[in-house]
Design a protein around this motif. Structure first.
Motif, short mmCIF file in Angstrom:
data_model
loop_
_atom_site.label_atom_id
_atom_site.label_comp_id
_atom_site.label_asym_id
_atom_site.label_seq_id
_atom_site.Cartn_x
_atom_site.Cartn_y
_atom_site.Cartn_z
N ILE A 193 0.32 -1.43 -0.49
CA ILE A 193 -0.13 0.24 0.00
C ILE A 193 0.97 1.28 0.02
O ILE A 193 0.65 2.39 -1.19
CB ILE A 193 -1.39 0.28 1.26
N LEU A 194 1.61 1.22 0.62
CA LEU A 194 2.58 2.48 1.07
C LEU A 194 3.49 2.65 -0.97
O LEU A 194 4.27 3.80 -0.70
CB LEU A 194 4.31 2.16 2.04
N ALA A 195 3.82 1.77 -1.24
CA ALA A 195 4.20 1.82 -2.72
C ALA A 195 3.56 2.56 -3.67
O ALA A 195 4.01 3.19 -4.46
CB ALA A 195 4.39 0.38 -3.52
N PHE A 196 1.96 2.20 -3.04
CA PHE A 196 1.52 3.70 -4.06
C PHE A 196 0.82 4.80 -3.48
O PHE A 196 1.52 5.78 -4.18
CB PHE A 196 -0.09 2.79 -4.09
N LEU A 197 1.85 4.85 -2.53
CA LEU A 197 1.80 6.39 -1.85
C LEU A 197 2.97 7.47 -2.00
O LEU A 197 3.01 8.16 -1.33
CB LEU A 197 1.11 5.85 0.15
N LEU A 198 4.11 6.40 -1.74
CA LEU A 198 5.31 6.97 -1.18
C LEU A 198 5.77 7.75 -2.73
O LEU A 198 6.49 8.93 -2.52
CB LEU A 198 6.82 5.99 -1.07
N PRO A 199 5.35 7.60 -3.74
CA PRO A 199 6.28 8.28 -4.71
C PRO A 199 4.96 9.63 -5.47
O PRO A 199 4.97 10.52 -5.94
CB PRO A 199 5.69 7.43 -6.27
N PRO A 215 4.44 12.55 -3.87
CA PRO A 215 5.36 14.02 -3.56
C PRO A 215 5.99 14.03 -4.78
O PRO A 215 5.61 15.37 -5.75
CB PRO A 215 5.95 14.37 -2.07
N GLN A 216 6.41 13.08 -5.47
CA GLN A 216 6.95 13.59 -6.78
C GLN A 216 6.25 13.17 -8.20
O GLN A 216 6.02 14.99 -8.36
CB GLN A 216 8.27 11.97 -6.51
N LEU A 217 5.66 12.80 -7.81
CA LEU A 217 4.33 12.65 -8.59
C LEU A 217 3.48 14.37 -8.88
O LEU A 217 3.25 14.87 -9.91
CB LEU A 217 3.24 11.73 -9.23
N PHE A 218 3.60 15.01 -7.38
CA PHE A 218 2.91 15.51 -7.52
C PHE A 218 3.06 16.97 -8.38
O PHE A 218 3.21 17.72 -9.07
CB PHE A 218 2.54 16.48 -5.85
N ARG A 219 5.14 17.02 -7.21
CA ARG A 219 6.14 17.85 -7.95
C ARG A 219 6.03 18.16 -9.31
O ARG A 219 5.64 19.52 -10.33
CB ARG A 219 7.11 17.58 -7.53
N ALA A 220 6.32 16.74 -10.16
CA ALA A 220 6.74 16.49 -11.95
C ALA A 220 5.12 17.49 -12.10
O ALA A 220 5.03 18.51 -13.39
CB ALA A 220 6.68 15.88 -11.95
N GLY A 221 4.03 17.68 -12.20
CA GLY A 221 2.83 17.46 -12.18
C GLY A 221 2.28 18.94 -12.00
O GLY A 221 2.43 19.70 -13.48
N VAL A 222 3.08 19.67 -10.95
CA VAL A 222 2.93 20.98 -10.77
C VAL A 222 4.50 22.07 -11.65
O VAL A 222 3.31 22.66 -12.37
CB VAL A 222 3.16 21.51 -9.35
N ILE A 223 5.18 21.13 -12.01
CA ILE A 223 6.05 22.02 -12.68
C ILE A 223 5.55 22.04 -13.82
O ILE A 223 5.97 22.62 -15.21
CB ILE A 223 7.33 21.11 -12.72
N ALA A 224 4.85 20.66 -14.72
CA ALA A 224 4.76 20.09 -15.91
C ALA A 224 3.58 21.50 -16.52
O ALA A 224 3.13 22.02 -17.95
CB ALA A 224 4.26 19.18 -16.50
N SER A 225 2.52 21.48 -15.52
CA SER A 225 1.11 22.04 -15.72
C SER A 225 1.82 23.65 -15.84
O SER A 225 1.17 24.58 -17.24
CB SER A 225 0.25 21.95 -14.78
N THR A 226 2.54 23.60 -15.23
CA THR A 226 3.30 25.43 -15.04
C THR A 226 3.42 25.90 -16.41
O THR A 226 3.64 26.90 -16.80
CB THR A 226 4.52 25.65 -13.43
N VAL A 227 4.58 25.17 -17.02
CA VAL A 227 5.50 25.36 -18.00
C VAL A 227 5.00 25.45 -18.97
O VAL A 227 4.76 26.03 -20.23
CB VAL A 227 6.28 23.64 -18.20
N GLY A 228 3.27 24.14 -19.13
CA GLY A 228 2.76 24.31 -20.78
C GLY A 228 1.55 25.31 -20.05
O GLY A 228 1.24 26.53 -21.76
N TYR A 229 1.54 26.18 -19.50
CA TYR A 229 0.61 26.95 -19.19
C TYR A 229 1.29 28.29 -19.70
O TYR A 229 1.12 29.24 -20.35
CB TYR A 229 -0.72 27.33 -17.97
#
Length: 95
Positions: A54-60, A62-76
């Motif tokens: 279960i932790l294997a789903f939760l552990l990544p 924060p990194q995925l959130f950070r990547a998504g925020v960066i990608a959406s900011t660059v895209g916008y």
């Protein structure tokens, strides 16, 4: 003298971390599989528990959130830049 003591402490920790040829994990993240569906941990012998799977789903997350925020900011930002350039070249263009 302090450096020699800290080096000696690190050497002792390394000796204590090896037990009969097997590496003893010191961090709880080492007991979480990189993929929730893999049969064993990275050591090749230990089977992950249900809580570690279960932790294997939760552990990544924060990194995925950070990547998504960066990608959406660059895209916008890139989209906004293209719209500004279009407005400069075609000022009467209506969407």
């Amino acid at each position: 003298a302090r450096t020699q003591e800290s080096n000696a402490d690190k050497a002792n920790e390394m000796e204590n971390s090896v037990d009969d040829g097997a590496f003893v994990t010191a961090n709880w993240r080492d007991k979480v599989p990189t993929n929730a569906f893999q049969p064993t941990l990275l050591d090749g012998h230990t089977t992950p528990t249900l809580s570690s799977r279960i932790l294997a789903f939760l552990l990544p997350m924060p990194q995925l959130f950070r990547a998504g925020v960066i990608a959406s900011t660059v895209g916008y930002g890139f989209g906004s830049f293209l719209i500004r350039i279009r407005t400069m070249f075609l000022p009467h263009y209506v969407v």
